[in-house]
Design an enzyme around this catalytic site. Structure first.
Site, short mmCIF file in Angstrom:
data_model
loop_
_atom_site.label_atom_id
_atom_site.label_comp_id
_atom_site.label_asym_id
_atom_site.label_seq_id
_atom_site.Cartn_x
_atom_site.Cartn_y
_atom_site.Cartn_z
N CYS A 1 67.20 53.71 18.89
CA CYS A 1 66.49 52.42 18.83
C CYS A 1 67.27 51.25 19.42
O CYS A 1 66.72 50.15 19.53
CB CYS A 1 66.11 52.10 17.38
SG CYS A 1 67.49 51.53 16.38
N CYS B 1 66.36 52.42 12.27
CA CYS B 1 65.38 53.51 12.45
C CYS B 1 65.69 54.73 11.57
O CYS B 1 64.97 55.72 11.63
CB CYS B 1 65.32 53.92 13.92
SG CYS B 1 66.77 54.79 14.52
N CYS C 1 82.58 59.34 10.95
CA CYS C 1 82.62 60.48 11.87
C CYS C 1 81.21 60.61 12.45
O CYS C 1 80.29 61.03 11.76
CB CYS C 1 83.01 61.71 11.06
SG CYS C 1 83.18 63.19 12.02
ZN LIG Z 1 68.45 53.36 15.28
#
Ligand SMILES: [Zn+2]
Length: 132
Positions: free
Chosen positions: A51, A100, A120
């Site tokens: 996104c 998102c 990570c």
């Molecule tokens: Zn995103």
């Protein structure tokens, strides 16, 4: 809170490569030492590959030797969210994009910085924008 981005599974499949879809939407993991940003030391910003939300900045990235891009902290503001993850017989903290909710990776309490944290993160979840 910034506004959430919600797409249907079909829309995600269209937007992402199969590898990105597997990792970002199905909580997959890329193989260690195979990601395109693991060795990236350039200055810049790491955005969500799904996104475009700013997630991490290069000044918190370090070489953890784990085989995945590692950061001591997320970018400021509404960048990531953390969820408890008890899959695979482990208790871990999953890191997702705050906008998102795509899967990014996990955060572990063995980082070298002031925060003591190691984010990570899969390279496939990131889109790097170098500084000018
Ligand atoms: Zn995103």
């Amino acid at each position: 809170m910034s506004e959430k981005l919600e797409l249907s599974e079909a829309e995600w499949r269209e937007k992402l490569t199969p590898e990105q879809y597997r990792i970002l939407r199905e909580k997959g993991t890329e193989r260690a030492f195979t990601g395109k940003y693991e060795k990236n030391k350039a200055a810049g910003e790491y955005h969500c590959a799904a996104c475009g939300q700013l997630l991490f900045e290069s000044d918190t990235k370090y070489d953890s030797g784990s085989g995945w891009p590692s950061f001591t902290a997320p970018a400021e503001g509404d960048s990531v969210e953390e969820h408890r993850d008890v899959t695979h017989g482990m208790i871990r903290t999953e890191v997702v994009c705050a906008k998102c909710e795509s899967h990014l990776g996990h955060v572990f309490p063995d980082g070298p910085g002031e925060t003591g944290l190691r984010y990570c993160i899969n390279s496939a979840s990131l889109d790097f924008e170098p500084e000018d």
